[in-house]
Structure formats: structure tokens, C-alpha cells
Design a protein around this motif. Structure first.
Motif, short mmCIF file in Angstrom:
data_model
loop_
_atom_site.label_atom_id
_atom_site.label_comp_id
_atom_site.label_asym_id
_atom_site.label_seq_id
_atom_site.Cartn_x
_atom_site.Cartn_y
_atom_site.Cartn_z
N LEU A 9 7.38 -4.26 -6.98
CA LEU A 9 6.46 -2.77 -7.31
C LEU A 9 5.45 -2.06 -6.15
CD1 LEU A 9 6.78 -1.99 -11.19
CD2 LEU A 9 8.38 -1.08 -9.42
N GLY A 10 5.13 -3.54 -5.49
CA GLY A 10 3.45 -3.86 -4.50
C GLY A 10 4.59 -3.64 -2.97
N ALA A 11 5.94 -4.32 -3.05
CA ALA A 11 6.33 -3.88 -1.71
C ALA A 11 6.73 -2.47 -1.49
CB ALA A 11 7.60 -4.50 -1.94
N LEU A 12 6.78 -1.80 -2.83
CA LEU A 12 7.80 -0.42 -2.46
C LEU A 12 6.48 0.52 -2.23
CD1 LEU A 12 9.93 0.61 -5.12
CD2 LEU A 12 10.51 -0.11 -2.72
N ARG A 13 4.98 -0.12 -3.04
CA ARG A 13 3.68 0.79 -2.59
C ARG A 13 2.96 0.65 -1.04
NH1 ARG A 13 2.59 -1.51 -8.02
NH2 ARG A 13 2.65 -0.38 -9.34
N GLN A 14 3.93 -0.41 -0.88
CA GLN A 14 2.94 -1.47 0.79
C GLN A 14 3.57 -0.34 1.51
OE1 GLN A 14 3.05 -5.53 0.73
NE2 GLN A 14 1.31 -5.37 0.69
N ALA A 15 5.25 -0.23 1.62
CA ALA A 15 6.03 0.47 2.87
C ALA A 15 5.79 1.88 2.65
CB ALA A 15 7.75 0.09 2.19
N ALA A 16 5.76 2.44 1.57
CA ALA A 16 4.96 3.91 1.40
C ALA A 16 4.11 4.09 1.77
CB ALA A 16 5.10 4.42 -0.50
N SER A 17 3.11 3.29 2.18
CA SER A 17 1.84 3.55 2.97
C SER A 17 1.66 3.21 3.56
CB SER A 17 0.89 2.28 1.51
OG SER A 17 -0.77 2.64 2.50
N GLY A 18 2.41 2.46 4.02
CA GLY A 18 2.51 2.26 5.49
C GLY A 18 3.01 3.01 6.15
N ILE A 19 3.94 3.21 5.04
CA ILE A 19 4.89 4.88 6.12
C ILE A 19 3.27 6.35 6.56
CG2 ILE A 19 6.83 6.60 6.17
CD1 ILE A 19 8.43 4.70 4.44
N SER A 20 2.71 6.33 5.74
CA SER A 20 1.80 6.95 5.43
C SER A 20 1.16 6.90 6.64
CB SER A 20 1.21 7.41 4.12
OG SER A 20 1.78 8.06 3.21
N THR A 21 0.57 5.48 6.77
CA THR A 21 -0.55 5.22 7.66
C THR A 21 -0.22 5.92 9.04
OG1 THR A 21 -1.25 3.67 6.77
CG2 THR A 21 -1.78 3.58 8.63
N THR A 22 1.41 5.56 9.17
CA THR A 22 2.16 5.94 10.74
C THR A 22 2.23 6.82 10.82
OG1 THR A 22 3.47 3.57 10.65
CG2 THR A 22 4.02 5.53 12.03
N LEU A 23 2.46 8.07 9.94
CA LEU A 23 2.02 9.45 10.29
C LEU A 23 1.01 9.99 10.04
CD1 LEU A 23 5.02 10.53 6.95
CD2 LEU A 23 5.41 10.49 9.45
N ASP A 24 -0.43 9.30 9.57
CA ASP A 24 -1.04 9.66 10.01
C ASP A 24 -1.60 9.09 11.38
OD1 ASP A 24 -1.43 11.29 7.52
OD2 ASP A 24 -2.81 9.23 6.69
N ALA A 25 -1.46 8.35 12.17
CA ALA A 25 -1.73 8.63 13.35
C ALA A 25 -0.84 9.01 14.38
CB ALA A 25 -0.86 6.84 13.87
N MET A 26 0.75 9.31 13.85
CA MET A 26 0.74 9.61 14.58
C MET A 26 0.37 11.43 14.79
SD MET A 26 5.31 9.15 13.35
CE MET A 26 5.68 10.85 13.90
N ALA A 27 -0.17 12.19 13.67
CA ALA A 27 -0.43 12.97 13.60
C ALA A 27 -1.72 13.30 14.33
CB ALA A 27 -1.00 13.67 12.12
N THR A 28 -2.40 12.65 14.69
CA THR A 28 -3.67 12.71 16.19
C THR A 28 -3.34 12.53 17.53
OG1 THR A 28 -4.10 9.90 15.71
CG2 THR A 28 -5.08 11.31 13.71
N LYS A 29 -2.37 11.63 17.88
CA LYS A 29 -2.11 11.45 18.93
C LYS A 29 -0.41 12.54 19.17
CE LYS A 29 -5.03 8.65 19.94
NZ LYS A 29 -5.61 8.89 21.17
#
Length: 108
Positions: A9-29
Motif C-alpha cells: 500500500l505504501g508503494a501505491l500511495r507513493q506512486a499516486a503522490s509521484g504522479i500528482s507531484t509531476t502534474l503539479d510541476a507540469m502546471a507551472t511550466k
């Protein structure tokens, strides 16, 4: 579990968080930040090619962001569903070990 099934479950949470972080970065550039006035490219055909590229790339990034958000959401729902199933199994097991006359003497 050697013969069973397990989920990290930790890996699933980390994957979801990583995707969200990447999407946030994409929104600024934005890809449109690459655009510049046509005169700065020094050639009209090159400037037109850059405009065409950034327009198409923006569409692709938009689709990628939408798909990424969906994947992140589904991973988070999977975590919640696995946690709910685990809680249900634990409560069911505890209920089996207790009888109406008290705790199961064989469980000690």
C-alpha cells in the motif's frame, strides 16, 4: 505470503503522490512558454513550425495530465479499497474468535 497475494500500500500511495507531484510541476511550466514572437526565430517557416509544435504539444500535455490524474485517483481508490477489505477481514476474524459466551478458549 509465499503462496498468497500481497499489496504494498505504501508503494501505491507513493506512486499516486509521484504522479500528482509531476502534474503539479507540469502546471507551472507551460509549453506555450517556448513560444516567442516570430521575428525572434529569424525564419518564418521555423517560427510557424514552432507554433505548430507548441499547439500540438499543448494538446498532448493536456491529455497526459488528464490521464495521469485518473491514474493517481485510481491508485488512491485502490489503497482505500484494500484498507477497507483488510479492516473487514480483521473484524470478521475477531468475530469468529469470539462466541456469544465469551472469547474462544482455543484462541489463547
Amino acid at each position: 505470503m509465499p503462496d498468497g497475494f500481497s499489496v504494498d500500500l505504501g508503494a501505491l500511495r507513493q506512486a499516486a503522490s509521484g504522479i500528482s507531484t509531476t502534474l503539479d510541476a507540469m502546471a507551472t511550466k507551460k509549453v506555450s512558454d517556448i513560444d516567442a514572437p516570430k521575428g525572434e526565430f529569424g525564419h518564418d517557416e521555423l517560427a510557424s513550425a514552432i507554433v505548430d509544435f507548441t499547439d500540438r504539444w499543448n494538446i498532448g500535455v493536456s491529455h497526459l495530465a488528464s490521464d495521469g490524474a485518473e491514474v493517481s485517483d485510481r491508485l488512491n481508490r485502490c489503497v482505500k479499497n484494500y484498507e477497507a477489505a483488510e479492516d473487514h477481514i480483521q473484524l470478521s476474524t475477531e468475530g469468529i474468535l469470539r462466541s456469544s459466551s465469551g472469547t474462544d478458549p482455543g484462541a489463547s
